[in-house]
Enzyme design. Structure first.
Site: not given
Length: 508
Positions: A165, A168, A344
């Protein structure tokens, strides 16, 4: 005693500052660490004491209060399977200096500037921690001094690996660069014939059917129904058929990981991210067809407002030049990026990649979004060699990025020449306080309240990328990527120890 003249006061203050600087230079690392811990503890204590006052304001340490309140709202875990959220009162000292002119000499400026940490000093601090077997068999590390933009420590920093993640960070920077922080995603209702209206999805996964109050809230489907009903009644149209248009996106709507509680099918029309419960972040049961569900909810809202909707909503395109009846807009892109990073949020990650693709004239698909994000990072003069971006959320194991790329993305976000990227930093969770770092960093950890970082977790993958102020007051960015881990909790703790070590280190 006669009153001191102003020049005498200035001289006394100058001498006092000089004495403090000289004592600091002569202090040992242990003494500096003690001062550092004491100062951080005092700052946290003061910030907690005034927390109730800060909640009343529209902003808190660069992060929107409304967004922080949502992040603090419940025990649900984030998309990375981390904990829920609560306020982060001690983040302001880290962010206050970003992009602001320095009035007094600081650790980064002036004739008395503190030198940045050295590669050797950082190696002495980090390499013993990198030997932790919990970190798996593939590790990529980059630590960069923000004031100079130079990498001061790297370990396979240019080696591409699965980021999870923390990708991102790149998605957010690309979207902000392409569209600007004030951009808002629009959801519209248009006429499509005499007695037909169409709900047109614009790609806002935060569109909500829940009651919202106050400014700076997600776009409201209820308000859209209010405005649509009012416009229809004004034209004496009280019976309509309802269609819904999802033609903005192309390609498959199911993420390559398949049906998963961490992400809805990716469509340009959904409400509350297709969640089938009352949550607003983290894993949740998802709608099989979020667009159809959104249209069904909209039809019910219209009926409640005196508009008869014939039959069930059906999928149809609005046409090339439809007459607009009503529209609502999302929060600014800066707030969407903050929400994506703090929680997230995988649905926002995919949505913002597609918005970047649309801005570039590319297809709004997984492939088009990945290509557009990569192209925008290249335009920001970031090191994209060997990089392969497959999605916007980091759920796809086909993603490959380097620690150097993400570290330099964070540096660019702190650059005074790129204020449009600032919410990449303000959206980072704060260690021990909010977002996906809320339950990490023990009460006595030196990194608590000082480390701000995006987390990444997949099976066998543990990553961390963010900012930290070291013991000398230097702002550093770091990216730690580990692949092949078999002890997820151990790997997570090892990464947190590395970030805390940077906070506790002058490292020269």
């Amino acid at each position: 005693m006669p009153e001191a003249r102003s020049w005498q006061v200035r001289e006394w203050l100058s001498r006092g500052r000089s004495r403090v600087r000289n004592q600091w230079r002569r202090a040992t690392c242990e003494q500096r660490s003690t001062v550092r811990v004491t100062a951080v503890s005092a700052t946290v204590g003061l910030a907690v004491a005034i927390g109730s006052v800060l909640v009343a304001g529209p902003w808190d340490s660069g992060q929107r209060t409304a967004e922080r309140a949502r992040a603090a709202g419940g025990p649900a875990t984030g998309g990375d399977r981390h904990g829920g959220d609560r306020p982060a009162p001690s983040a302001s000292p880290v962010l206050a200096a970003l992009g602001a002119p320095t009035a007094e000499p600081s650790p980064d400026t002036g004739e008395d500037a503190v030198p940045p940490p050295t590669g050797g000093g950082l190696a002495d601090t980090l390499e013993p921690l990198l030997d932790d077997p919990a970190l798996g068999d593939r590790r990529s590390v980059s630590v960069v001094d923000v004031a100079t933009g130079r990498q001061v420590y790297g370990a396979k920093a240019d080696s591409a690996a699965v980021p999870a993640s923390i990708i991102k960070v790149a998605t957010g920077a690309a979207a902000l660069s392409a569209l600007g922080p004030d951009y808002r995603i629009k959801t519209t209702v248009v006429r499509a014939g005499k007695d037909c209206i169409v709900l047109v999805g614009g790609g806002d996964p935060t569109l909500t059917a829940r009651s919202v109050k106050g400014a700076d809230q997600p776009a409201s489907l209820r308000k859209l129904a209010d405005d649509t009903a009012r416009a229809l009644k004004k034209s004496d149209a009280r019976t309509v058929r309802l269609g819904y248009d999802t033609s903005l996106y192309s390609g498959p709507d199911l993420h390559p990981i398949g049906v998963n509680e961490n992400i809805s099918p990716v469509t340009p029309l959904m409400v509350d991210e297709g969640r089938q419960d009352d949550s607003d972040h983290g894993p949740a049961p998802r709608a099989e067809d979020p667009a159809a569900d959104a249209a069904g909810t909209f039809a019910s809202l219209l009926r409640d407002r005196g508009i008869e909707v014939k039959g069930e909503p059906r999928s149809q395109e609005a046409g090339k030049t439809p007459e607009a009846l009503a529209a609502v807009r999302s929060q600014p892109l800066s707030a969407l990026v903050e929400r994506m990073l703090t929680n997230s949020d995988n649905d926002l990650g995919e949505a913002l990649a597609r918005q970047t693709a649309i801005a570039a004239g590319r297809p709004a698909s997984f492939e088009g979004g990945a290509e557009a994000v990569t192209a925008r990072l290249r335009k920001l003069d970031l090191p994209v060699g060997g990089v392969h971006i497959a999605d916007g959320s980091g759920l796809d194991r086909a993603d490959r990025v380097s620690a150097a790329l993400l570290a330099q993305t964070l540096v660019r976000s702190a650059d005074r020449d790129h204020p449009e990227l600032r919410s990449v930093l303000t959206g980072l969770p704060v260690a021990g306080f909010n977002g996906t770092l809320r339950t990490r960093y023990a009460e006595d950890s030196v990194g608590r309240g000082v480390v701000r970082a995006k987390t990444g977790t997949l099976t066998g993958i543990n990553t961390l990328a963010g900012t930290v102020v070291d013991a000398d007051g230097r702002l550093l960015v770091f990216t730690f990527i580990t692949n092949g881990t078999t002890d997820p909790d151990g790997a997570q703790h090892a990464l947190d120890r590395m970030a805390s070590a940077l906070a506790n280190c002058g490292c020269r």
